[in-house]
Design an enzyme around this catalytic site. Structure first.
Site, PDB file in Angstrom:
ATOM      1  N   GLU A  43      15.171 -26.134 -28.854  1.00 29.60           N
ATOM      2  CA  GLU A  43      15.335 -26.977 -27.651  1.00 29.60           C
ATOM      3  C   GLU A  43      15.471 -25.769 -26.292  1.00 29.60           C
ATOM      4  O   GLU A  43      16.464 -25.069 -26.733  1.00 29.60           O
ATOM      5  CB  GLU A  43      16.220 -28.063 -27.394  1.00 29.60           C
ATOM      6  CG  GLU A  43      15.509 -29.198 -27.088  1.00 29.60           C
ATOM      7  CD  GLU A  43      16.263 -30.340 -26.807  1.00 29.60           C
ATOM      8  OE1 GLU A  43      16.865 -30.625 -25.504  1.00 29.60           O
ATOM      9  OE2 GLU A  43      17.057 -30.808 -27.787  1.00 29.60           O
ATOM     10  N   ASP A  56       9.706 -17.120 -21.791  1.00 30.42           N
ATOM     11  CA  ASP A  56       9.622 -18.380 -21.168  1.00 30.42           C
ATOM     12  C   ASP A  56       9.167 -18.163 -19.694  1.00 30.42           C
ATOM     13  O   ASP A  56       9.173 -17.015 -19.169  1.00 30.42           O
ATOM     14  CB  ASP A  56      11.181 -19.161 -21.108  1.00 30.42           C
ATOM     15  CG  ASP A  56      11.238 -20.489 -20.607  1.00 30.42           C
ATOM     16  OD1 ASP A  56      10.065 -21.334 -20.916  1.00 30.42           O
ATOM     17  OD2 ASP A  56      12.127 -20.917 -19.686  1.00 30.42           O
ATOM     18  N   SER A  57       8.494 -19.042 -19.383  1.00 31.72           N
ATOM     19  CA  SER A  57       7.734 -18.966 -17.863  1.00 31.72           C
ATOM     20  C   SER A  57       7.863 -19.995 -17.206  1.00 31.72           C
ATOM     21  O   SER A  57       8.028 -21.367 -17.601  1.00 31.72           O
ATOM     22  CB  SER A  57       6.595 -18.235 -18.057  1.00 31.72           C
ATOM     23  OG  SER A  57       5.861 -19.107 -18.723  1.00 31.72           O
ATOM     24  N   PHE A 102      -4.559 -22.243 -16.257  1.00 29.57           N
ATOM     25  CA  PHE A 102      -3.875 -23.561 -16.791  1.00 29.57           C
ATOM     26  C   PHE A 102      -2.722 -23.945 -15.948  1.00 29.57           C
ATOM     27  O   PHE A 102      -2.367 -23.266 -15.096  1.00 29.57           O
ATOM     28  CB  PHE A 102      -3.632 -23.361 -18.156  1.00 29.57           C
ATOM     29  CG  PHE A 102      -2.131 -22.462 -18.265  1.00 29.57           C
ATOM     30  CD1 PHE A 102      -2.453 -21.272 -18.296  1.00 29.57           C
ATOM     31  CD2 PHE A 102      -0.919 -22.966 -18.506  1.00 29.57           C
ATOM     32  CE1 PHE A 102      -1.270 -20.453 -18.447  1.00 29.57           C
ATOM     33  CE2 PHE A 102       0.193 -22.158 -18.575  1.00 29.57           C
ATOM     34  CZ  PHE A 102      -0.066 -20.778 -18.367  1.00 29.57           C
ATOM     35  N   GLY A 103      -2.240 -25.056 -16.131  1.00 31.41           N
ATOM     36  CA  GLY A 103      -0.588 -25.406 -15.366  1.00 31.41           C
ATOM     37  C   GLY A 103      -0.999 -25.554 -13.850  1.00 31.41           C
ATOM     38  O   GLY A 103      -1.803 -26.264 -13.501  1.00 31.41           O
ATOM     39  N   ASP A 113      -2.088 -23.145 -11.971  1.00 32.57           N
ATOM     40  CA  ASP A 113      -2.876 -22.214 -11.386  1.00 32.57           C
ATOM     41  C   ASP A 113      -3.872 -22.692 -10.366  1.00 32.57           C
ATOM     42  O   ASP A 113      -3.967 -22.005  -9.407  1.00 32.57           O
ATOM     43  CB  ASP A 113      -3.874 -21.580 -12.498  1.00 32.57           C
ATOM     44  CG  ASP A 113      -3.159 -20.572 -13.291  1.00 32.57           C
ATOM     45  OD1 ASP A 113      -2.314 -19.969 -12.888  1.00 32.57           O
ATOM     46  OD2 ASP A 113      -3.554 -20.491 -14.638  1.00 32.57           O
ATOM     47  N   ARG A 170       3.302 -12.796 -16.770  1.00 38.39           N
ATOM     48  CA  ARG A 170       3.540 -12.546 -18.244  1.00 38.39           C
ATOM     49  C   ARG A 170       2.999 -11.029 -18.575  1.00 38.39           C
ATOM     50  O   ARG A 170       3.417 -10.473 -19.524  1.00 38.39           O
ATOM     51  CB  ARG A 170       2.813 -13.502 -19.012  1.00 38.39           C
ATOM     52  CG  ARG A 170       3.346 -13.807 -20.305  1.00 38.39           C
ATOM     53  CD  ARG A 170       2.693 -15.129 -21.335  1.00 38.39           C
ATOM     54  NE  ARG A 170       1.702 -15.828 -20.192  1.00 38.39           N
ATOM     55  CZ  ARG A 170       1.934 -16.853 -19.520  1.00 38.39           C
ATOM     56  NH1 ARG A 170       3.164 -17.586 -19.584  1.00 38.39           N
ATOM     57  NH2 ARG A 170       0.971 -17.608 -18.859  1.00 38.39           N
TER      58      ARG A 170
HETATM   59  P1  IMP Z   1       5.790 -22.078 -21.080  1.00 38.24           P
HETATM   60  O1  IMP Z   1       6.506 -20.668 -20.715  1.00 38.24           O
HETATM   61  O2  IMP Z   1       4.702 -21.770 -21.844  1.00 38.24           O
HETATM   62  O3  IMP Z   1       6.686 -22.910 -21.475  1.00 38.24           O
HETATM   63  O4  IMP Z   1       5.156 -22.543 -19.624  1.00 38.24           O
HETATM   64  C1  IMP Z   1       6.089 -23.265 -18.816  1.00 38.24           C
HETATM   65  C2  IMP Z   1       5.138 -23.742 -17.675  1.00 38.24           C
HETATM   66  O5  IMP Z   1       5.236 -23.027 -16.578  1.00 38.24           O
HETATM   67  C3  IMP Z   1       3.804 -24.125 -18.266  1.00 38.24           C
HETATM   68  O6  IMP Z   1       3.676 -25.534 -18.745  1.00 38.24           O
HETATM   69  C4  IMP Z   1       3.051 -24.224 -16.544  1.00 38.24           C
HETATM   70  O7  IMP Z   1       3.365 -25.508 -16.151  1.00 38.24           O
HETATM   71  C5  IMP Z   1       3.985 -23.184 -16.070  1.00 38.24           C
HETATM   72  N1  IMP Z   1       3.267 -21.752 -16.309  1.00 38.24           N
HETATM   73  C6  IMP Z   1       3.697 -20.795 -16.854  1.00 38.24           C
HETATM   74  N2  IMP Z   1       2.856 -19.759 -16.856  1.00 38.24           N
HETATM   75  C7  IMP Z   1       1.676 -20.071 -15.718  1.00 38.24           C
HETATM   76  C8  IMP Z   1       0.542 -19.443 -15.399  1.00 38.24           C
HETATM   77  O8  IMP Z   1       0.201 -18.457 -15.640  1.00 38.24           O
HETATM   78  N3  IMP Z   1      -0.425 -20.319 -14.718  1.00 38.24           N
HETATM   79  C9  IMP Z   1       0.192 -21.703 -14.349  1.00 38.24           C
HETATM   80  N4  IMP Z   1       1.272 -22.260 -14.797  1.00 38.24           N
HETATM   81  C10 IMP Z   1       2.070 -21.467 -15.547  1.00 38.24           C
END
Ligand code: IMP
Length: 199
Positions: A41, A70-71, A153-154, A156, A182
């Site tokens: 988690e 993580d992002s 995605f997300g 963007d 990233r």
């Molecule tokens: P994770 O690091 O893959 O868990 O991403 C965490 C969340 O951050 C994702 O679900 C997106 O909502 C957002 N996120 C991270 N990187 C990006 C990106 O490059 N574009 C858009 N949203 C992002």
């Protein structure tokens, strides 16, 4: 040949790392190679802590050097929110649409000029011998009042880059990888691995 376990279920991220690491003699293993590995988690307060938690668990599990990331997005007017909660901003198992809608609502009365936001990524590399390396990447943008673009995605479609005159959802994958949080974190990590003789 050296091996590296990249602990992510996201094939897009694997592809991105592979393209950067292609010139080097190293084999990238993924969750497909360790199907029983369960990512822990994400209980950290920062992207860096969450990346470490995942990489440490992956190195312990696999016995080989492990990389995890993580992002998310941070918004100045929201004091850095959604931050580490980016994926679950509107609740556990939230969709991107629901998260984007919540962000638009939260920013409804924030005027142009005060809508600065950042995509941030942290990478952690943990060796079975205990060595730890980190790399961070940031990209600065502004939040729009409505969606633009259908790529990515997300968040963007809401994330506008002044230098391109486009949202990150309007960039090609290649353009985005070059300037993304990233992409930058990956480049920094590859440079460190070369420096310590691990690539
Ligand atoms: P994770 O690091 O893959 O868990 O991403 C965490 C969340 O951050 C994702 O679900 C997106 O909502 C957002 N996120 C991270 N990187 C990006 C990106 O490059 N574009 C858009 N949203 C992002």
């Amino acid at each position: 040949m050296k091996q590296l376990f990249f602990a992510t279920g996201n094939q897009g991220k694997v592809k991105e790392l592979m393209s950067l690491i292609a010139p080097y003699e190293i084999e990238i293993l993924t969750m497909n190679d360790f199907p029983d590995f369960e990512a822990p988690e994400e209980t950290g307060a920062t992207f860096r802590e969450n990346a470490y938690i995942k990489a440490k668990a992956a190195a312990d599990y696999s016995g080989i050097p492990a990389l995890a990331d993580d992002s998310g997005i941070t918004v100045d007017a929201l004091n850095g929110a959604p931050g580490v909660y980016s994926a679950r901003y509107s609740g556990e198992n939230a969709t991107s649409e629901a998260n984007n809608q919540k962000l638009l609502d939260a920013m409804k009365y924030v005027p142009t000029g005060q809508r600065q936001a950042q995509f941030r990524a942290s990478l952690a590399l943990v060796f079975p011998d205990g060595r730890i390396f980190y790399s961070e990447g940031v990209v600065e943008g502004e939040l729009l009042f409505e969606y633009r673009g259908s790529g990515g995605f997300g968040y963007d479609p809401l994330f506008y880059l002044e230098s391109f005159g486009k949202t990150t959802a309007e960039l090609t994958m290649e353009e985005k990888n070059k300037i993304s949080h990233r992409g930058r974190a990956f480049q920094g990590m590859v440079a460190q691995m070369v420096e310590i003789g691990e690539l």
